[in-house]
Motif scaffolding. Sequence first.
Motif, PDB file in Angstrom:
ATOM      1  N   ARG A  86      33.541  49.188  29.340  1.00 31.47           N
ATOM      2  CA  ARG A  86      32.247  48.716  29.845  1.00 31.47           C
ATOM      3  C   ARG A  86      32.326  47.397  30.610  1.00 31.47           C
ATOM      4  O   ARG A  86      31.326  46.710  30.736  1.00 31.47           O
ATOM      5  CB  ARG A  86      31.248  48.611  28.679  1.00 31.47           C
ATOM      6  N   ASP A  87      33.506  47.061  31.113  1.00 30.17           N
ATOM      7  CA  ASP A  87      33.598  45.924  32.037  1.00 30.17           C
ATOM      8  C   ASP A  87      33.080  46.423  33.382  1.00 30.17           C
ATOM      9  O   ASP A  87      33.691  47.295  34.010  1.00 30.17           O
ATOM     10  CB  ASP A  87      35.055  45.450  32.156  1.00 30.17           C
ATOM     11  N   ARG A  88      31.954  45.876  33.837  1.00 29.53           N
ATOM     12  CA  ARG A  88      31.262  46.412  35.010  1.00 29.53           C
ATOM     13  C   ARG A  88      32.047  46.245  36.313  1.00 29.53           C
ATOM     14  O   ARG A  88      31.701  46.833  37.329  1.00 29.53           O
ATOM     15  CB  ARG A  88      29.887  45.768  35.139  1.00 29.53           C
ATOM     16  N   ARG A  89      33.118  45.463  36.259  1.00 30.64           N
ATOM     17  CA  ARG A  89      33.942  45.287  37.456  1.00 30.64           C
ATOM     18  C   ARG A  89      34.869  46.470  37.714  1.00 30.64           C
ATOM     19  O   ARG A  89      35.420  46.611  38.813  1.00 30.64           O
ATOM     20  CB  ARG A  89      34.787  44.012  37.325  1.00 30.64           C
ATOM     21  N   PHE A  90      35.052  47.335  36.693  1.00 32.89           N
ATOM     22  CA  PHE A  90      36.042  48.405  36.789  1.00 32.89           C
ATOM     23  C   PHE A  90      35.479  49.709  36.219  1.00 32.89           C
ATOM     24  O   PHE A  90      34.592  49.683  35.352  1.00 32.89           O
ATOM     25  CB  PHE A  90      37.303  48.046  35.991  1.00 32.89           C
ATOM     26  N   PRO A  91      36.014  50.857  36.662  1.00 32.36           N
ATOM     27  CA  PRO A  91      35.658  52.116  35.996  1.00 32.36           C
ATOM     28  C   PRO A  91      36.247  52.133  34.589  1.00 32.36           C
ATOM     29  O   PRO A  91      37.250  51.440  34.327  1.00 32.36           O
ATOM     30  CB  PRO A  91      36.303  53.189  36.884  1.00 32.36           C
ATOM     31  N   PRO A  92      35.661  52.897  33.677  1.00 38.32           N
ATOM     32  CA  PRO A  92      36.199  52.959  32.314  1.00 38.32           C
ATOM     33  C   PRO A  92      37.659  53.417  32.303  1.00 38.32           C
ATOM     34  O   PRO A  92      38.067  54.286  33.087  1.00 38.32           O
ATOM     35  CB  PRO A  92      35.299  53.986  31.622  1.00 38.32           C
ATOM     36  N   ILE A  93      38.448  52.839  31.426  1.00 35.12           N
ATOM     37  CA  ILE A  93      39.844  53.268  31.274  1.00 35.12           C
ATOM     38  C   ILE A  93      39.866  54.664  30.672  1.00 35.12           C
ATOM     39  O   ILE A  93      39.173  54.946  29.693  1.00 35.12           O
ATOM     40  CB  ILE A  93      40.615  52.284  30.372  1.00 35.12           C
ATOM     41  N   GLU A  94      40.666  55.560  31.252  1.00 43.90           N
ATOM     42  CA  GLU A  94      40.779  56.927  30.764  1.00 43.90           C
ATOM     43  C   GLU A  94      42.022  57.069  29.880  1.00 43.90           C
ATOM     44  O   GLU A  94      42.978  56.297  29.995  1.00 43.90           O
ATOM     45  CB  GLU A  94      40.865  57.899  31.940  1.00 43.90           C
ATOM     46  N   ALA A  95      41.999  58.077  29.011  1.00 44.07           N
ATOM     47  CA  ALA A  95      43.099  58.278  28.067  1.00 44.07           C
ATOM     48  C   ALA A  95      44.438  58.434  28.780  1.00 44.07           C
ATOM     49  O   ALA A  95      45.471  57.962  28.296  1.00 44.07           O
ATOM     50  CB  ALA A  95      42.814  59.501  27.194  1.00 44.07           C
ATOM     51  N   ARG A  96      44.421  59.080  29.942  1.00 39.88           N
ATOM     52  CA  ARG A  96      45.683  59.306  30.668  1.00 39.88           C
ATOM     53  C   ARG A  96      46.324  58.015  31.158  1.00 39.88           C
ATOM     54  O   ARG A  96      47.506  58.000  31.519  1.00 39.88           O
ATOM     55  CB  ARG A  96      45.445  60.247  31.847  1.00 39.88           C
ATOM     56  N   GLU A  97      45.566  56.916  31.174  1.00 37.07           N
ATOM     57  CA  GLU A  97      46.105  55.635  31.617  1.00 37.07           C
ATOM     58  C   GLU A  97      46.838  54.887  30.503  1.00 37.07           C
ATOM     59  O   GLU A  97      47.507  53.878  30.767  1.00 37.07           O
ATOM     60  CB  GLU A  97      44.981  54.739  32.157  1.00 37.07           C
ATOM     61  N   LEU A  98      46.704  55.333  29.273  1.00 41.69           N
ATOM     62  CA  LEU A  98      47.270  54.607  28.141  1.00 41.69           C
ATOM     63  C   LEU A  98      48.735  54.205  28.324  1.00 41.69           C
ATOM     64  O   LEU A  98      49.097  53.054  28.056  1.00 41.69           O
ATOM     65  CB  LEU A  98      47.118  55.433  26.860  1.00 41.69           C
ATOM     66  N   PRO A  99      49.623  55.115  28.771  1.00 43.12           N
ATOM     67  CA  PRO A  99      51.036  54.733  28.877  1.00 43.12           C
ATOM     68  C   PRO A  99      51.296  53.576  29.841  1.00 43.12           C
ATOM     69  O   PRO A  99      52.371  52.960  29.788  1.00 43.12           O
ATOM     70  CB  PRO A  99      51.710  56.017  29.384  1.00 43.12           C
ATOM     71  N   GLN A 100      50.349  53.282  30.706  1.00 41.98           N
ATOM     72  CA  GLN A 100      50.540  52.211  31.690  1.00 41.98           C
ATOM     73  C   GLN A 100      49.853  50.909  31.283  1.00 41.98           C
ATOM     74  O   GLN A 100      49.933  49.910  32.001  1.00 41.98           O
ATOM     75  CB  GLN A 100      49.988  52.660  33.048  1.00 41.98           C
ATOM     76  N   LEU A 101      49.217  50.903  30.122  1.00 45.56           N
ATOM     77  CA  LEU A 101      48.419  49.747  29.732  1.00 45.56           C
ATOM     78  C   LEU A 101      49.230  48.694  28.985  1.00 45.56           C
ATOM     79  O   LEU A 101      50.191  49.006  28.277  1.00 45.56           O
ATOM     80  CB  LEU A 101      47.256  50.174  28.840  1.00 45.56           C
ATOM     81  N   GLU A 102      48.815  47.440  29.166  1.00 41.29           N
ATOM     82  CA  GLU A 102      49.216  46.376  28.267  1.00 41.29           C
ATOM     83  C   GLU A 102      47.956  45.665  27.808  1.00 41.29           C
ATOM     84  O   GLU A 102      46.961  45.599  28.530  1.00 41.29           O
ATOM     85  CB  GLU A 102      50.202  45.400  28.924  1.00 41.29           C
ATOM     86  N   CYS A 103      48.006  45.168  26.594  1.00 38.11           N
ATOM     87  CA  CYS A 103      46.844  44.521  25.992  1.00 38.11           C
ATOM     88  C   CYS A 103      47.213  43.095  25.584  1.00 38.11           C
ATOM     89  O   CYS A 103      48.292  42.873  25.029  1.00 38.11           O
ATOM     90  CB  CYS A 103      46.378  45.307  24.768  1.00 38.11           C
ATOM     91  N   THR A 104      46.319  42.167  25.876  1.00 43.87           N
ATOM     92  CA  THR A 104      46.482  40.775  25.437  1.00 43.87           C
ATOM     93  C   THR A 104      45.273  40.381  24.612  1.00 43.87           C
ATOM     94  O   THR A 104      44.133  40.598  25.030  1.00 43.87           O
ATOM     95  CB  THR A 104      46.600  39.821  26.644  1.00 43.87           C
ATOM     96  N   VAL A 105      45.531  39.830  23.446  1.00 44.10           N
ATOM     97  CA  VAL A 105      44.449  39.247  22.650  1.00 44.10           C
ATOM     98  C   VAL A 105      44.558  37.732  22.725  1.00 44.10           C
ATOM     99  O   VAL A 105      45.657  37.172  22.718  1.00 44.10           O
ATOM    100  CB  VAL A 105      44.476  39.722  21.178  1.00 44.10           C
ATOM    101  N   SER A 106      43.415  37.079  22.817  1.00 44.41           N
ATOM    102  CA  SER A 106      43.362  35.627  22.893  1.00 44.41           C
ATOM    103  C   SER A 106      42.429  35.098  21.813  1.00 44.41           C
ATOM    104  O   SER A 106      41.334  35.641  21.621  1.00 44.41           O
ATOM    105  CB  SER A 106      42.831  35.165  24.263  1.00 44.41           C
ATOM    106  N   ILE A 107      42.852  34.062  21.125  1.00 43.60           N
ATOM    107  CA  ILE A 107      41.995  33.325  20.191  1.00 43.60           C
ATOM    108  C   ILE A 107      41.821  31.925  20.757  1.00 43.60           C
ATOM    109  O   ILE A 107      42.805  31.217  21.023  1.00 43.60           O
ATOM    110  CB  ILE A 107      42.598  33.291  18.781  1.00 43.60           C
ATOM    111  N   LEU A 108      40.584  31.523  20.967  1.00 47.64           N
ATOM    112  CA  LEU A 108      40.286  30.265  21.640  1.00 47.64           C
ATOM    113  C   LEU A 108      40.161  29.124  20.630  1.00 47.64           C
ATOM    114  O   LEU A 108      39.599  29.296  19.545  1.00 47.64           O
ATOM    115  CB  LEU A 108      38.995  30.384  22.443  1.00 47.64           C
TER     116      LEU A 108
END
Length: 211
Positions: A78-100
């Motif tokens: 639901r980031d309005r700047r981008f289309p929703p991520i689809e399941a087929r994209e999973l192998p190409q994803l990286e995730c970063t978590v940030s604690i401020l």
Amino acid sequence: MVTANQEMVVYCFDTLVAHYNGDQPPPPSFEDGQHPLFVTWKKVVNGGEPRLRGCIGSLEARGLIKGFRDYALTSALRDRRFPPIEARELPQLECTVSILTNYETANDYLDWEVGKHGIIIEFSDPDYNTRRSATYLPEVAAHEGWTVIEAIDSLIRKAGCNSRITESLRKSIHLTRYQSTLFTMHYGEYVSYVKQARGEAPSVVGAKLPS
């Protein structure tokens, strides 16, 4: 102080995989707490530079477990700047978590350091007489190669202000600086982690993923 760690990223991937499967994610293996946090998804194509696919979080303290569960999905879908991520994209994803951490009121718009501080700006739009605000996480300005002023000007635009950027406008900014800890994991690393920890690779209904 709580720092971002591997288990938090695993929980974000677990949450997204469970969403595609219509399941509940496995319980997290980190302790809960109250902290401001962000979840960032990027997509790596053909070994190139990771490209942003979603980044949403909270500048206010949130429960870590509910916060990461909520923002893992919100930033992915639901980031309005981008289309929703689809399941087929999973192998190409990286995730970063940030604690401020370490919120401080700056003396002026120049009172922060690229690569060290994230910034929150608040100001009045001179053309519309409305208050605007926006933030960049600490890694953004350094990644883009911006100077302090270039980052400020970009953030003014991100806040939705189309007025001419003048020195007077910059000086009117109320700036809060902060720092963060972060942890990044690629989907392939997540798969390896799950195999070792749970004895089998994650699977997604209807998606061809590496095992």
